[in-house]
Design a protein around this motif. Structure first.
Motif: not given
Length: 467
Positions: A199-207
């Protein structure tokens, strides 16, 4: 003055349950004024019913209203002085408003009436520093022996015993007892740390940094102050320092940003879909929805603190939605911070904190996410190091206050005299002056914590502050 008992004609069967349901619906929708009005009306009707008062106190607690919760609990004890659960609820409410001696007396009474109320044992041990003259070690040993293989007892009593043994300097036994309790807690959880890491990796990718270049520039006018970071990193201490300022009020640990996000993003099919939707949503509308929710809480000051530690997941969204927000990131040395989480029996949340492998994986992912925010939003965060604050309380406090756009007030140094309620795991500690007993404490347990240290070191994370 206590509200009068309601006339019988107004206390129709079902009125209380219906009122609670309406209050819950209003609160979930961010209509906190409406919820408070409903709760006040049904409190009048429930004033002679201890069971309903305890349920009402629980609702007040969920709405971050500990003074009202304590009032209902005190009345419930008055009506049912032999009800151990009523005393338990009053003890919990008393902690939040700083009545620590009263809370201890109520927990004593609960344990005397029901020695198998394991949570009462655990909570009582957090209320003061154990000394050779005043501790519960022998009683905890007896209780653990009597509990046998009861898992809940091993968890609660083990955390309590470990805490008191640490206070007394018996570090070897403290860690052995703590590890057994943490292992028992972890065994009862259905949790995969890999999901949070993803989830944290996905947040960094999206933002991404490119996406965040479109964030509006920070605004100077008063607005929300987000105090965030990992639990047990010093966020409550920073909250108390800032909320001791006359222009600042703390709303406590609230879920309004996450609730406004979920409402605005629409129905999502899991975390990955929510992240995608959150990146594409109308961020100005998200900001307006969040402002409306906290205005309903009626902070009564130009600056309102949202002290929800894991809002660090939403820093990109906060920057996009709230240009007037101050974002205060509280950091702590990796090993001291992780050990502080490991030894805490949280009521809710933070399932990664009971296993050293989970802790390492989560802490490493958190470090990467915060590094991403730092690079993508240069200068947007006010970063406060717990250890620096301990070493130079006035200097760091002045820096913090100025960075938030506030004039200095000496009251910020006397945060421990702040009478405002506090409902976190640090509720007792922040009512005392700053001390440095916890700095470097993890080294008392270096052998037991070696797997955690090795994992952090392998990820390039310094183990101690400033190294």
């Amino acid at each position: 003055m206590a509200p009068p008992a309601a006339p019988p004609s107004r206390a129709r069967p079902g009125d209380f349950d219906a009122g609670l349901a309406r209050a819950r619906e209003a609160a979930l929708g961010g209509r906190y004024r409406e919820a408070r009005t409903i709760l006040a009306a049904i409190e009048e009707r429930a004033w002679d019913n201890p069971r309903d008062l305890r349920r009402l106190a629980e609702y007040h607690g969920h709405m971050n209203r500990p003074v009202e919760a304590e009032r209902c609990c005190a009345r419930a004890v008055e009506l049912a002085p032999d009800d151990a659960r009523a005393h338990y609820d009053l003890a919990a409410a008393s902690i939040a408003i700083g009545r620590i001696d009263a809370a201890e007396a109520h927990f004593d009474r609960v344990i005397a009436a029901d020695p198998r109320d394991w949570d009462a044992w655990a909570n009582r041990s957090t209320l003061r520093r154990a000394t050779a003259e005043r501790n519960h070690v022998a009683a905890l040993d007896r209780a653990m022996a009597a509990a046998g293989r009861d898992a809940e007892a091993r968890i609660a009593l083990g955390h309590a015993l470990a805490k008191e043994l640490e206070d007394l300097g018996d570090h070897d036994r403290a860690f052995a007892v703590l590890k057994a309790a943490a292992d028992a807690r972890r065994a009862r959880l259905s949790y995969r740390v890999a999901d949070d890491v993803a989830t944290m990796a996905g947040i960094a990718d999206a933002f991404s940094a490119e996406r965040l270049r479109g964030a509006p520039p920070p605004a100077a006018e008063p607005g929300p102050i987000f105090i965030l970071g990992l639990p047990r990193s010093g966020t409550t201490l920073v909250d108390r320092i800032l909320s001791s300022h006359s222009r600042v009020a703390s709303l406590g640990e609230i879920q309004d940003f996450a609730l406004a996000l979920v409402e605005g993003a629409g129905t999502a099919q899991g975390k990955a879909d929510l992240i995608r939707r959150s990146a594409a949503m109308d961020h100005a509308a998200l900001g307006r929805a969040y402002r409306a929710r906290i205005a309903e809480r009626d902070p009564g000051a130009p600056f309102a603190i949202d002290k929800t530690p894991l809002n660090c997941l939403y820093i990109g969204l906060i920057a996009l939605a709230l240009p007037d927000a101050r974002i205060v990131h509280v950091r702590r040395g990796a090993m001291d911070g992780c050990y502080a989480m490991y030894k805490t029996l949280f009521r809710m949340g933070y399932p990664f904190s009971y296993d050293l492998g989970d802790l390492a994986a989560y802490r490493i992912a958190h470090e990467r996410l915060m590094g991403h925010w730092r690079a993508a939003l240069p200068g947007r965060m006010i970063e406060i190091d717990y250890e620096a604050l301990i070493a130079d309380q006035e200097g760091e406090s002045r820096r913090l206050v100025a960075a938030c756009g506030l004039d200095w007030e000496d009251g910020c140094l006397d945060f421990h005299r702040n009478p405002a309620p506090v409902a976190t795991a640090s509720a007792v500690q922040v009512r005392a002056p700053i001390h440095d007993r916890s700095v470097g404490l993890w080294r008392r347990y270096e052998a037991g914590l070696a797997p955690l240290a090795d994992a952090l070191r392998g990820a390039g994370i310094p183990l101690d502050y400033g190294r």
